[in-house]
Design an enzyme around this catalytic site. Structure first.
Site, PDB file in Angstrom:
ATOM      1  CB  THR A  40      -0.934   0.015   1.223  1.00  0.00           C
ATOM      2  OG1 THR A  40      -0.158  -0.191   2.421  1.00  0.00           O
ATOM      3  CG2 THR A  40      -1.974  -1.090   1.132  1.00  0.00           C
ATOM      4  CG  PHE A  87      -4.223   4.834   7.012  1.00  0.00           C
ATOM      5  CD1 PHE A  87      -3.325   3.996   6.357  1.00  0.00           C
ATOM      6  CD2 PHE A  87      -3.992   6.191   7.025  1.00  0.00           C
ATOM      7  CE1 PHE A  87      -2.208   4.522   5.736  1.00  0.00           C
ATOM      8  CE2 PHE A  87      -2.866   6.726   6.400  1.00  0.00           C
ATOM      9  CZ  PHE A  87      -1.975   5.888   5.749  1.00  0.00           C
ATOM     10  CB  CYS A 127      -4.302   0.755   8.468  1.00  0.00           C
ATOM     11  SG  CYS A 127      -2.710   0.131   7.906  1.00  0.00           S
TER      12      CYS A 127
END
Length: 357
Positions: free
Chosen positions: A192, A316, A323
């Protein structure tokens, strides 16, 4: 789960709570800031090497270089040592192949069980076996090293020796669970961030006004010097650029969720328990209800928060499942862009740049 096994990324319920409690401590912001110098050393060294390479031959792909850089960073954070570019290319290939096969399975109308020897199943097993073997050897080599490469232990050693978990299940060096978790951290920690960095280079290269403003701020505040935590906080426009990158092209476009109970939406639509829902981060980030001119790349929108609904900015995710690597990703993106802007001018490969929608 096909690619990474049982980990914080692939579990839910009580089992997810166990994984989350184990993995969270090394990725809290207070721990990530301790790695500031370590991360800067990686990105600065890498961009120096890239500068030397570009003087003798053209750099073929900024996207590939972004992958190599983020590989080197996550390897340093996990294992305390840098990853040679040759090895980074090999790891990149493995991750790309595994993700490509998994995405193909997830979007296919028909999928055979893994024990059926189809071409895709055999390819997935082969690449996964090689990748897991390489990760396992990296874990063994690292945990049995007598020297200390960094003042801060790598995350792998922290997880193996200091389980900060009240639950009954912990990690052990040779367990599949430990291997699954390290594999997940490695893939999630590079894929990512490399996507976000690649988009950052694209948008900065194709928006000269933004590029000039960003370079001016970096030059005025740092004047070619090594950044510090204090100077990083002063780079307000850099923060705006990073946020706008994450808004207009979030590294993860969709988040799958399973409804745990019957739910009636505001317009009277019943969503039954067990329904799989896809949360479109991309859609929220480009919704004109929450953003003015959402299709336009405009970092200035983040100079004031008046144009931003906090719940409409979720690169996120949000809540309990935010995350784990968000603090690491943000720091890595900012330091990588500083190192790149101090050494390079960014230009599009061609005069004609396709509009990104």
């Amino acid at each position: 789960e096909l690619a990474m096994g049982e980990s914080v990324f692939t579990t839910d319920g009580d089992l997810w709570m166990e994984h989350h409690a184990q993995v969270l401590p090394p990725f809290k912001n207070v721990e990530i800031v301790k790695r500031f110098d370590e991360i800067w050393q990686v990105v600065n060294t890498f961009t120096h090497q890239l500068l030397e390479l570009s003087s003798t031959q053209p750099v073929q792909s900024a996207c590939e270089q972004s992958k190599y850089l983020t590989h080197a960073t996550i390897h340093r954070v996990l294992f305390e040592n840098s990853l040679p570019i040759a090895d980074s290319a090999r790891w990149t290939y493995w991750v790309d192949e595994v993700l490509k096969i998994v995405v193909a399975r997830n979007t296919s109308a028909i999928n055979f069980p893994l024990w059926v020897p189809t071409r895709s199943n055999l390819a997935l097993k082969s690449v996964k076996r090689e990748f897991r073997s390489f990760i396992k050897q990296a874990i063994v080599d690292y945990l049995h090293r007598s020297d200390r490469a960094e003042p801060i232990e790598g995350v792998v050693k922290q997880l193996a020796t200091k389980p900060a978990c009240p639950y009954k299940v912990g990690y052990s060096e040779g367990s599949d669970r430990f291997l699954d978790e390290v594999l997940t951290l490695y893939v999630a920690g590079f894929e990512t961030t490399s996507l976000a960095l690649s988009w950052a280079l694209y948008f900065i290269a194709t928006n000269l006004q933004v590029q000039n403003k960003l370079y001016k701020e970096i030059d005025e505040i740092l004047n070619g010097a090594t950044p510090t935590l204090e100077s990083l906080k002063a780079l307000t426009y850099l923060n705006c650029v990073v946020n706008e990158i994450l808004r207009i092209e979030p590294p993860v476009h969709l988040i799958p969720k399973i409804n745990t109970q019957d739910t009636v939406l505001g317009d009277g639509i019943l969503v039954p328990k067990g329904t799989i829902a896809l949360v479109s981060i991309y859609g929220v980030h480009r919704n004109p209800k929450y953003w003015d001119s959402p299709e336009v790349f405009n970092p200035d929108r983040f100079l004031t928060r008046s144009d931003m609904n906090a719940k409409a900015f979720l690169p996120f995710a949000q809540g309990l499942h935010t995350c784990l690597g968000s603090h690491l990703a943000i720091m890595e993106l900012k330091l990588a862009l500083i190192a790149i802007c101090q050494k390079f001018r960014l230009e599009p490969v061609t005069k004609e740049v396709k509009e990104v929608a």
